[in-house]
Design an enzyme around this catalytic site. Sequence first.
Site, PDB file in Angstrom:
ATOM      1  N   ARG A 144      -3.069   2.833   8.450  1.00  0.00           N
ATOM      2  CA  ARG A 144      -3.354   1.593   7.714  1.00  0.00           C
ATOM      3  C   ARG A 144      -2.117   0.698   7.648  1.00  0.00           C
ATOM      4  NH1 ARG A 144      -7.612   2.643   3.653  1.00  0.00           N
ATOM      5  NH2 ARG A 144      -8.413   4.733   4.043  1.00  0.00           N
ATOM      6  N   LYS A 171       0.839  -1.201   0.000  1.00  0.00           N
ATOM      7  CA  LYS A 171       0.000   0.000   0.000  1.00  0.00           C
ATOM      8  C   LYS A 171       0.878   1.257   0.000  1.00  0.00           C
ATOM      9  CE  LYS A 171      -3.900  -0.009   2.130  1.00  0.00           C
ATOM     10  NZ  LYS A 171      -4.673  -0.372   3.317  1.00  0.00           N
ATOM     11  N   TYR A 194      12.964 -33.254 -23.257  1.00  0.00           N
ATOM     12  CA  TYR A 194      11.518 -33.046 -23.355  1.00  0.00           C
ATOM     13  C   TYR A 194      10.819 -33.581 -22.116  1.00  0.00           C
ATOM     14  CZ  TYR A 194      11.060 -37.996 -24.305  1.00  0.00           C
ATOM     15  OH  TYR A 194      11.115 -39.351 -24.179  1.00  0.00           O
ATOM     16  N   GLY A 207      -7.516  -7.603   3.959  1.00  0.00           N
ATOM     17  CA  GLY A 207      -8.442  -7.800   5.066  1.00  0.00           C
ATOM     18  C   GLY A 207      -7.843  -8.475   6.279  1.00  0.00           C
ATOM     19  N   MET A 245      -5.138  -7.508   8.131  1.00  0.00           N
ATOM     20  CA  MET A 245      -4.588  -6.690   9.211  1.00  0.00           C
ATOM     21  C   MET A 245      -5.424  -5.433   9.394  1.00  0.00           C
ATOM     22  SD  MET A 245      -0.580  -7.290   8.844  1.00  0.00           S
ATOM     23  CE  MET A 245      -0.707  -6.645   7.225  1.00  0.00           C
ATOM     24  N   HIS A 297      -6.762 -36.407   4.220  1.00  0.00           N
ATOM     25  CA  HIS A 297      -6.846 -37.653   3.457  1.00  0.00           C
ATOM     26  C   HIS A 297      -7.696 -37.468   2.200  1.00  0.00           C
ATOM     27  CE1 HIS A 297      -8.603 -41.671   2.569  1.00  0.00           C
ATOM     28  NE2 HIS A 297      -7.349 -42.028   2.716  1.00  0.00           N
ATOM     29  N   CYS A 328       8.495 -39.331 -18.722  1.00  0.00           N
ATOM     30  CA  CYS A 328       7.109 -39.679 -19.044  1.00  0.00           C
ATOM     31  C   CYS A 328       6.309 -39.970 -17.788  1.00  0.00           C
ATOM     32  CB  CYS A 328       7.062 -40.851 -20.013  1.00  0.00           C
ATOM     33  SG  CYS A 328       7.845 -42.344 -19.364  1.00  0.00           S
ATOM     34  N   SER A 353      14.001 -42.363 -20.833  1.00  0.00           N
ATOM     35  CA  SER A 353      12.793 -41.633 -20.424  1.00  0.00           C
ATOM     36  C   SER A 353      12.547 -41.940 -18.952  1.00  0.00           C
ATOM     37  CB  SER A 353      11.606 -42.069 -21.279  1.00  0.00           C
ATOM     38  OG  SER A 353      10.451 -41.420 -20.820  1.00  0.00           O
ATOM     39  N   ARG A 389      -3.393  -1.560  -6.728  1.00  0.00           N
ATOM     40  CA  ARG A 389      -2.630  -2.814  -6.653  1.00  0.00           C
ATOM     41  C   ARG A 389      -2.959  -3.653  -7.873  1.00  0.00           C
ATOM     42  NH1 ARG A 389      -5.949  -4.564  -1.372  1.00  0.00           N
ATOM     43  NH2 ARG A 389      -7.981  -4.524  -2.330  1.00  0.00           N
TER      44      ARG A 389
END
Lengths: 939, 939
Positions: A127, A23, A912, A136, A138, A488, A892, A824, A372
């Site tokens: 601020r 800011k 690649y 939002g 702080m 999980h 791969c 690969s 911003r």
Amino acid sequence: MTKKYVYMFDEADWRNKKLFGGKGSSLILMSKLGLNVPPGFVITTEACRDFYLCRKKEIDSLVFEFEKNPPPEVRDEIMKRIWNAIDGLDLPEGLWEQIVEQMHRLEERSGKKFGGEDGTLLLVSVRSGAAVSMPGMMDTVLNLGLNDEAVKTLADLTGNEWFAYDAYRRFLQMFGKIVLEIKEEMFTEIWEEIKKRYNAKEDPEIPVEGLKEAVDRFKEVISKEWGIFPQDPWEQLRLAVKAVFRSWMNPRAIFYRMMNKISSDIADCTAVNVVTMVFGNMGWDSGTGVVFSRNPADGENKLYGEFLPNAQGEDVVAGIRTPMSIDEFRKRFPELYDELYRAAKKLEEVNKDVQDIEFTVENGKLYFLQTRNAKMTPLARVKTAVDMAKEGIISEKEALLKVSPEHVLRLLYPRIDPKVKAEPIAEGLPASPGAVSGKTVFHPDDAVEKARGGEKIILVRVETKPDDVHGFYASVGVLTSRGGMTSHAAVVARAMGKPAVVGAEAVEVHEEERYLKVRDVVVREGDFITIDGNTGKVYLGEVPTVTPGLIPELKELLNWADKYRKLGVRANADLPEDTRKALEFGAEGIGLLRIERMFRKPERLEVLRNVILAETREERIKRLEELTEMIKPDFKEILEIMDGKPVIIRLIDPPLHEFLPSSEEILHQIFDLKMRNGPREEIGKLERLYGRVKVLQEANPMMGHRGVRVGVTYPEIYYYLTKAMVEAAVELMEEGRNPKLEIMIPQVSEVNEIIYVKEKAILPMLKDVARVHGIEFMEEDRTAAYIFKMKDGREHKVLIGTMIECVRACLTADEIAKETAFFSFGTNDLTQATFSFSRDDAENKFIPIYLEEKILPDNPFQTLDVEGVGKLIEMCVRAGRAANPNIEIGICGEHGGDPASIEFLHKAGLDYVSASPFRIPVARLAAARAAVKEKLTEV
Amino acid sequence: MTKKYVYMFDEADWRNKKLFGGKGSSLILMSKLGLNVPPGFVITTEACRDFYLCRKKEIDSLVFEFEKNPPPEVRDEIMKRIWNAIDGLDLPEGLWEQIVEQMHRLEERSGKKFGGEDGTLLLVSVRSGAAVSMPGMMDTVLNLGLNDEAVKTLADLTGNEWFAYDAYRRFLQMFGKIVLEIKEEMFTEIWEEIKKRYNAKEDPEIPVEGLKEAVDRFKEVISKEWGIFPQDPWEQLRLAVKAVFRSWMNPRAIFYRMMNKISSDIADCTAVNVVTMVFGNMGWDSGTGVVFSRNPADGENKLYGEFLPNAQGEDVVAGIRTPMSIDEFRKRFPELYDELYRAAKKLEEVNKDVQDIEFTVENGKLYFLQTRNAKMTPLARVKTAVDMAKEGIISEKEALLKVSPEHVLRLLYPRIDPKVKAEPIAEGLPASPGAVSGKTVFHPDDAVEKARGGEKIILVRVETKPDDVHGFYASVGVLTSRGGMTSHAAVVARAMGKPAVVGAEAVEVHEEERYLKVRDVVVREGDFITIDGNTGKVYLGEVPTVTPGLIPELKELLNWADKYRKLGVRANADLPEDTRKALEFGAEGIGLLRIERMFRKPERLEVLRNVILAETREERIKRLEELTEMIKPDFKEILEIMDGKPVIIRLIDPPLHEFLPSSEEILHQIFDLKMRNGPREEIGKLERLYGRVKVLQEANPMMGHRGVRVGVTYPEIYYYLTKAMVEAAVELMEEGRNPKLEIMIPQVSEVNEIIYVKEKAILPMLKDVARVHGIEFMEEDRTAAYIFKMKDGREHKVLIGTMIECVRACLTADEIAKETAFFSFGTNDLTQATFSFSRDDAENKFIPIYLEEKILPDNPFQTLDVEGVGKLIEMCVRAGRAANPNIEIGICGEHGGDPASIEFLHKAGLDYVSASPFRIPVARLAAARAAVKEKLTEV
């Protein structure tokens, strides 16, 4: 001499965001650009750091504990200890003097007195503003400087007593809550009571007396809870600055940083901005607004936003009146709109990104409060990046860095149709991307049963356990009311690629009673819901979804990506339809065709089973001949689609008995038959099958008789499988096409395995095919390339290479490279072997705990483990290239489609990556970003 | 100038064994020492090499094919091609001239003429002699120089016509067979016919006429099969030298080299010795004998051997008359004995080993024909090495190098009691050491059934397949009639540590009819046999076996080993009785105590099962408390036995469900009960158990939820298991003993796993134990050592370390070393992970083929794979020591007892190896040999 902690907006360097916070920098920048910013100054992040410095060690260790995400009671305890550590800290030496000095300069410049005097009044806002945006999280204090005298001055100055006392009572409440840490309810209760007494629905209906009563009673609350309200504005300011410093460590902020992987180190803490107050609620020629320099939803190049006349920011948040659109604002205030437009474009140019600008109009005068970089949808992100590059605001490379692979991925997953206005009933964490609708089911067994009936099921649970995994397989998506991004449910859903929303705490799940409830809404088993794993939102019913695919701007961006990336991008594709999809997404070849996936159709599986169950070599060969004829056309079609591009076909990799029914399955069938006195010969047949399956069964199939080991023990299997590939290729050569076949041998751990199967199966097969087709055949020296020379003189190569998925292959890569044309990396198996984690078991049984407890930073099956697996890859690439400089090296494994892994693989010097068709755009972009970033750090 | 190919015995350097071969060197040496050697010369191995040189490439590739051990028909074909390649090769340039020159010198020195002239006669033997001894594998021709004239001279000179014609007919047969490659039967048939005609049981009964007839008819055979018999002795010599050269490549020799891992490269081929003939069959003051400088069976320091008067070497082999012992020889020929004794001791001293000497007495004069290092039993090897060192003939270090770890191992395995005179009925390959008796069984299913009845079973098969493995488990030993040292039966038996004899081709195995036959002997199912896996011999009935254990000389040798070795030697022991055994064998601590082995008793297993099946943490803790009390006394006993020596106890390593019955087992029980309408509640109980087992079941348990992963998911299990250990130790500390407990965490792949279980389980446990016992407790900084300070001031440490068995642990050893006091390589699992070979599956399903086809040189689960696993070990040791110079590094995998692996581990810089108690003497010796060898190569 003390450090300089405080800078006026017009005397600092906006680029030093680390020092001035986001800011602060934006205010400095806007001042510098000549935009009308209310005068003010910024207290540096360094001041905040010094504020915390003497307690650093204690705080660090407490934050570390907190970040382990302990149960709530422990978390509360830790927070208490953090507050205790912070409590009583004082401003660092010299800071207050500098603040006072700058305040005096503000007074001088404005000709107003802080706290009011001589009929003038300077009020300020205080601020927070950290370097990394935490919207939002702080605290901010407005209208600071008001007191019993100043409020009168304010009333005089504005000629609006109601306005002045309203501002004062708001200030008291905010100051009480934020600075003095008094519970907000103590103020709101009083306010509600007064409102009720005056029978007022909205605040403006309360007369000035009510406001004055509120002021008095608020001050009483403060007296009781904290001490006499500080009338002295300087004291207010001092307390407020400390409060903003402290707010860096509020639980909300720590939690936010934790979730967003932002450091909580005090070196990265917040700056404080002290800004002269301007008022949008001074009348109908005043107001407050927010504007985006482009549309953050679809990226359209047009100002977008809203303006609420005669209001302060808080009022917009409260949502009492409907704000006007920017189009309307343009009509009403054409000059202000022009000023706003010019500023937006200017800021966009300087910040090189779409801007999200806060402004206030006070008596017809436009003030800029903040700018911003805008948060945007993936769609807007892509479109604006490409547009800005074309407009010359940013370069192509910068555009590539603006769009994250995650954005691209989100564009390719199904999402809620943006044209549909659906209201979510709840929101959780976006644990696994994709949006999907299905019937709710509350128990995994039910899910399996319902899914058998062909229904689309969403499994809803409080949380999931390993015992529930069969339910995941049966469902199209998963919703839980508890758990985080590494729970999980989240880990397993991501591993399976199913959309999931977890930790949707608003959803009450009643598993036993089989319904869920969100506030008043009840959803019973079988009712449809829609979950959006991209956003974490949950909807009632079936909400239409769309898959945007490659929008034109994305295509253009990916074309730029192709220009800059060094890594090639190939596809993992097993069937002709995948191959076409891959080509459409920009694949430059096939990096992995898994033969075994061609046997999913029952009639094909039958033939493969016969091969496996054959008890003699002769029978096996007979079955293999059938198999060859069956799969050859598929190979031919795929090679034709990819004409001129390499196609790597891998010999069968999984353990053979994976293609057979399990012994327990057969046992069940046998017992079923026996129980109902079924036919004896049927039972006998099953018993023989059972015997054969038991012989093939293995303790650890992942490390058993599979891959090249099958080729060594049954060279005839390799002979016939490679024959199907090579004949397909040769037929295309004869038709004048240009097939580029590369044959890949899996599970190699020792170079002699390759030498052996080449000698016993592949070379004899190549010679046989050449002879039958009457083509000349040569072996290229030392390259593992075999050449067919056609009658018209054209030459076609067939390459032999290997998958690097055993640790020992990495350790002996120098030997293996001499016998192969390509490597690969099969990083799925390589990760398993490196960790000794069986993926099937690990992701279900312990990886979630490992992630929760931070034993591992990421699931190594999703993001490549650089420390372990990565070390092996680097060793292998180095040794392989040294022994065979022409060797082609790719990957791969699934990591080939993971952006973080791609960056590592780029650095490791691969040629690649190969990924599933869906992930190809992601891989193209990630590869380009890796190359561009490298260039940046080189400079 | 041509090379010098030929050297007289007295002009060459005996040390150049490579050039002169073993026999040649020994003749040169004996000449040099002044022993009476018949005059002669040696043709160098270089001559033989040059003989083959122009066909080298062709021969090499054929030998390579042959060494792959192909089926007999292919082998024959290869041999034919080898002979074709060799056929027609001529002596290298200049060789013949040199031979002629040396022959003339022989003539000069002896005053005799080669082939006879002037009434003199020089006959020679032409003998092969490679640098590496291959007894009986190559050819020798005696009496060369005889012809129709010379035989008469011989008769005149000896006054014994019978002797002369007997020598001639023997020469013709030998020359015909060896030099001219005529089938021997063609001669023996004639000889048998003549014998029959004269009604002669023994050769001497045939009159001279019969011998003359044989001579004539033998010459006819030669004429017919080859051409006129060369009467010219020079031509005989030329042909004989070529024949001896060729014999290097006879199938017998190639096969022998293959089995004994001797190179078949022509650079290492044979020398040829041409030696003046002396005759032991010149009368009763002549004879032939063999003498060992010490007893090769038990090592006694006394000449040992036999002497057959009036005989040639062949007669000894034929075994018609019984030779006299050396003791008798001493009585009869005391002077000759003294000469022999002095020579034997002199040769022993120069060759620094026990000598095996061939000699002949011709008319009372002693001739030395050969000396070589004696082949001895393991017992004699050990005793003589120690004795010679004590006598000052060799140094202690040399003694250590003389005894191979294999010798020591053989001394520790059961073997046939040497006091018993048992005649083997057959002989095969000694595939897996140990001697054992049991009842024959011809089918693996029968083995399982009989073994259930408590009988000791020897499984007899033509060969074995993976389907037979259950039979191995049920048997105490295995016998096959087919297959080599790397056949399925051999590999699996070694892996299981069961004695095995394979490829006993004389044994006809009738699997279906369930009996075996050796010539006339029939052994039916259930009859006892005894197999000796040390020697490959098979005996009828139960032959007593003995386990010699640590004889005094071995103890002494091992004491010397302890002086020179750098590696420590610890034991893998799980129970008090093993621990005592280990101590007796010289263990310096316990390198691996596997807790899980403590649960083999049913009542203990029950408690562990309850822990595993517990569904809540509370229940689990209750069960764990029981468990702790149960195993603590064992820990205490073991720590007490090893007082003052380190004892590493490993936390539970295998997957938990290995302790539960298999799901299929339970399924069978359920169906059984259902079929016979068993009690419902019983079925219900089993069904619940089935459900629980299914949840715990894993796809690849080897890489599943095991080791430290169990500690992470259930810290309470680690808490209680370590508590049992630490309490046992603390109680001993309180009793004034000095327990040295080291706790080992298995399956670690990431340092955070260790940090986590230390913090969540081990550290709290340590603090709790210290508190309960009222002892002071400290954590040593950065060493993973925890100190208990007793009330009397003594300090005891408990160390925390880890098993290195995951690849990733090797790759991140620097991190792990910072959190641990010791590393112990678990090379079994590490080998599995490095190759991606599951041992259970691999040794059964494909490793035998890998060894047969030479894809791998050794079974990597027996001999450490230096190229792959070794590389990881080296990386790990380097990184671990760099990060933590105090770290103690050992190995507890099976390779810790394998001599070849120990040499590598010594070089890799480990601190100790740990092996099963049985292998400890082996490890002590192997470690010393590694150290001594290193010193030698350093010089």
